[in-house]
Design a protein around this motif. Structure first.
Motif, short mmCIF file in Angstrom:
data_model
loop_
_atom_site.label_atom_id
_atom_site.label_comp_id
_atom_site.label_asym_id
_atom_site.label_seq_id
_atom_site.Cartn_x
_atom_site.Cartn_y
_atom_site.Cartn_z
N MET A 1 78.07 47.49 82.35
CA MET A 1 77.87 47.70 83.79
C MET A 1 79.22 47.64 84.49
O MET A 1 80.07 46.82 84.16
N HIS A 2 79.45 48.55 85.43
CA HIS A 2 80.71 48.54 86.16
C HIS A 2 80.89 47.17 86.81
O HIS A 2 79.95 46.55 87.29
N SER A 3 82.16 46.70 86.85
CA SER A 3 82.43 45.35 87.34
C SER A 3 81.95 45.17 88.77
O SER A 3 81.40 44.13 89.12
N SER A 4 82.15 46.19 89.61
CA SER A 4 81.74 46.04 91.01
C SER A 4 80.23 45.87 91.11
O SER A 4 79.74 45.07 91.92
N THR A 5 79.48 46.63 90.30
CA THR A 5 78.03 46.50 90.30
C THR A 5 77.61 45.15 89.76
O THR A 5 76.73 44.49 90.33
N ALA A 6 78.23 44.73 88.67
CA ALA A 6 77.90 43.44 88.08
C ALA A 6 78.20 42.31 89.05
O ALA A 6 77.42 41.36 89.20
N GLU A 7 79.34 42.40 89.74
CA GLU A 7 79.72 41.36 90.70
C GLU A 7 78.75 41.33 91.88
O GLU A 7 78.38 40.26 92.36
N ARG A 8 78.34 42.51 92.34
CA ARG A 8 77.40 42.57 93.45
C ARG A 8 76.08 41.91 93.09
O ARG A 8 75.54 41.10 93.85
N HIS A 9 75.57 42.21 91.89
CA HIS A 9 74.30 41.62 91.49
C HIS A 9 74.43 40.13 91.17
O HIS A 9 73.46 39.39 91.34
N LEU A 147 64.99 52.75 86.64
CA LEU A 147 66.38 53.00 87.01
C LEU A 147 66.60 52.86 88.51
O LEU A 147 67.64 52.36 88.95
N LEU A 148 65.61 53.26 89.30
CA LEU A 148 65.69 53.03 90.75
C LEU A 148 65.68 51.55 91.07
O LEU A 148 66.36 51.09 92.00
N ARG A 149 64.93 50.79 90.31
CA ARG A 149 64.86 49.34 90.52
C ARG A 149 66.15 48.65 90.07
O ARG A 149 66.71 47.81 90.78
N PHE A 150 66.62 49.03 88.88
CA PHE A 150 67.73 48.33 88.24
C PHE A 150 69.03 48.43 89.04
O PHE A 150 69.77 47.45 89.17
N ASP A 151 69.32 49.61 89.55
CA ASP A 151 70.54 49.79 90.35
C ASP A 151 70.17 50.68 91.54
O ASP A 151 70.43 51.88 91.55
N THR A 152 69.55 50.06 92.52
CA THR A 152 69.00 50.77 93.68
C THR A 152 70.07 51.59 94.38
O THR A 152 71.14 51.07 94.72
N PRO A 153 69.82 52.90 94.58
CA PRO A 153 70.89 53.78 95.07
C PRO A 153 71.46 53.40 96.43
O PRO A 153 72.66 53.48 96.65
N ILE A 154 70.62 53.01 97.38
CA ILE A 154 71.10 52.52 98.68
C ILE A 154 70.75 51.04 98.73
O ILE A 154 69.60 50.69 99.00
N GLY A 196 64.48 40.55 85.66
CA GLY A 196 64.91 41.64 86.53
C GLY A 196 66.32 42.15 86.30
O GLY A 196 66.62 43.29 86.66
N ASP A 197 67.19 41.34 85.71
CA ASP A 197 68.56 41.79 85.44
C ASP A 197 68.65 42.60 84.15
O ASP A 197 69.74 43.04 83.78
N ARG A 198 67.53 42.79 83.48
CA ARG A 198 67.51 43.56 82.23
C ARG A 198 66.93 44.94 82.48
O ARG A 198 65.89 45.09 83.12
N LEU A 199 67.61 45.98 81.97
CA LEU A 199 67.09 47.35 82.06
C LEU A 199 66.09 47.56 80.93
O LEU A 199 66.42 47.42 79.76
N ASP A 200 64.86 47.91 81.29
CA ASP A 200 63.79 48.12 80.31
C ASP A 200 62.97 49.33 80.75
O ASP A 200 62.12 49.22 81.63
N LEU A 201 63.21 50.47 80.13
CA LEU A 201 62.57 51.71 80.56
C LEU A 201 61.08 51.75 80.24
O LEU A 201 60.38 52.66 80.68
N ARG A 202 60.58 50.75 79.54
CA ARG A 202 59.14 50.64 79.31
C ARG A 202 58.47 49.65 80.26
O ARG A 202 57.28 49.35 80.12
N ARG A 203 59.19 49.19 81.24
CA ARG A 203 58.70 48.13 82.11
C ARG A 203 57.48 48.53 82.96
O ARG A 203 56.63 47.71 83.26
#
Length: 236
Positions: A1-9, A147-154, A196-203
Motif C-alpha cells: 500500500m502506498h505510504s500516504s494511503t497507509a498513513e491515512r488509514h 475495492l470501493l470499501r477498501f480505499d474509498t475514492p473520495i 476492515g483493514d484487509r482486502l478480501d474480494l470475496r467479502r
C-alpha cells in the motif's frame, strides 16, 4: 500500500479507536470516523446537489456502458495512470451527457479516476486478489464493492452543520457545529466490516458508504466493465 494511503488509514484507525468524534481546530469542525456515526451524519443536508433518482442513474448508466466498454478496449495497452485517467474522463463525459445534469460532472470524473487508480494499485499490491478477480469474473461485482470499501475514492464527504444537538459515540455535539464525515474511515470500521483493514474480494460487503452516490454509481459500473479486462491484458 502506498505510504500516504497507509498513513491515512493508520490515522483513521487511531481516531476510530480513541477519538471517534474528534474536534479539529484547523478545519473548525468535528471529524466523524465510526460507521454508524458517519451514516447518521450523511443523512443531514450538506447543501450539495442531491443524488439523482435511482431510475435516472440506471438509465444514464445503460447509455454509458457501451462507451466505457469501447474505451476500455482501446486503452488496454496504456500504462495504469493513462488507463485510469483517460477511461475516467471518457466515462464521466458520457455519463454527464446521458443524464444531462452538469452538477455531477466534476465529481463523476474525480470519483471514477480515483477509484480506478486506487483499485489498480490495491490489486498490484495484493497479487493473490488480482489473480482471483482475473480468473473468476463471477466475483466482479463483490470485488468492485470491496475495492470501493477498501480505499474509498473520495475519502471525505461534504461537511454538514448540525441543525439540533446530536449524540455521536456518546458525545453530544451542539447545534450549529460542523461535522466532517470521513467515509473512508467508516468503510474500514471493524464493527461493520470485520477485518476492515484487509482486502478480501470475496467479502460481499453491504452498505459501503460514499461521498456522492451518483458519481460512485459511475465508478462502480466502470470498474465492473474494465477491471477484469485490464487484469487479463496485463497478464498476457
Amino acid at each position: 500500500m502506498h505510504s500516504s494511503t497507509a498513513e491515512r488509514h493508520a490515522r483513521f484507525r487511531l481516531l476510530r479507536e480513541r477519538s471517534p468524534v474528534h474536534f479539529d481546530a484547523d478545519i473548525g469542525g468535528w471529524c466523524i470516523t465510526r460507521y454508524d456515526d458517519v451514516l447518521r451524519v450523511l443523512d443531514l443536508d450538506s447543501g450539495a446537489p442531491q443524488p439523482l433518482p435511482k431510475r435516472a442513474i440506471t438509465h444514464a448508466l445503460k447509455l454509458t456502458r457501451p462507451v466505457i466498454t469501447l474505451a476500455t478496449l482501446e486503452l488496454l495497452d496504456a500504462d495504469d495512470v493513462t488507463f485510469a485517467h483517460s477511461l475516467a474522463a471518457t466515462a464521466a463525459e458520457a455519463f454527464t451527457l446521458a443524464h444531462g445534469v452538469e452538477a455531477f460532472a466534476a465529481t463523476a470524473l474525480e470519483t471514477t479516476r480515483a477509484f480506478l487508480t486506487n483499485a489498480l494499485a490495491a490489486l498490484q499490491e495484493h497479487p493473490d486478489q488480482a489473480t482471483l478477480l482475473r480468473t473468476d469474473p463471477s466475483t466482479t461485482r463483490d470485488a468492485v464493492e470491496e475495492l470501493l470499501r477498501f480505499d474509498t475514492p473520495i475519502p471525505v464527504a461534504p461537511a454538514r452543520r448540525t441543525p439540533v444537538p446530536v449524540v455521536l459515540s456518546g458525545r453530544t455535539v451542539e447545534a450549529g457545529e460542523v461535522l466532517v464525515p470521513l467515509v473512508a474511515a467508516a468503510n474500514r470500521c471493524s464493527v461493520r466490516f470485520p477485518g476492515g483493514d484487509r482486502l478480501d474480494l470475496r467479502r460481499k460487503p453491504v452498505g459501503v458508504l460514499s461521498a456522492c452516490p451518483t458519481s460512485t454509481a459511475l465508478a462502480r459500473v466502470t470498474g465492473e466493465i474494465a477491471l477484469v479486462k485490464r487484469l487479463r491484458a496485463v497478464a498476457r
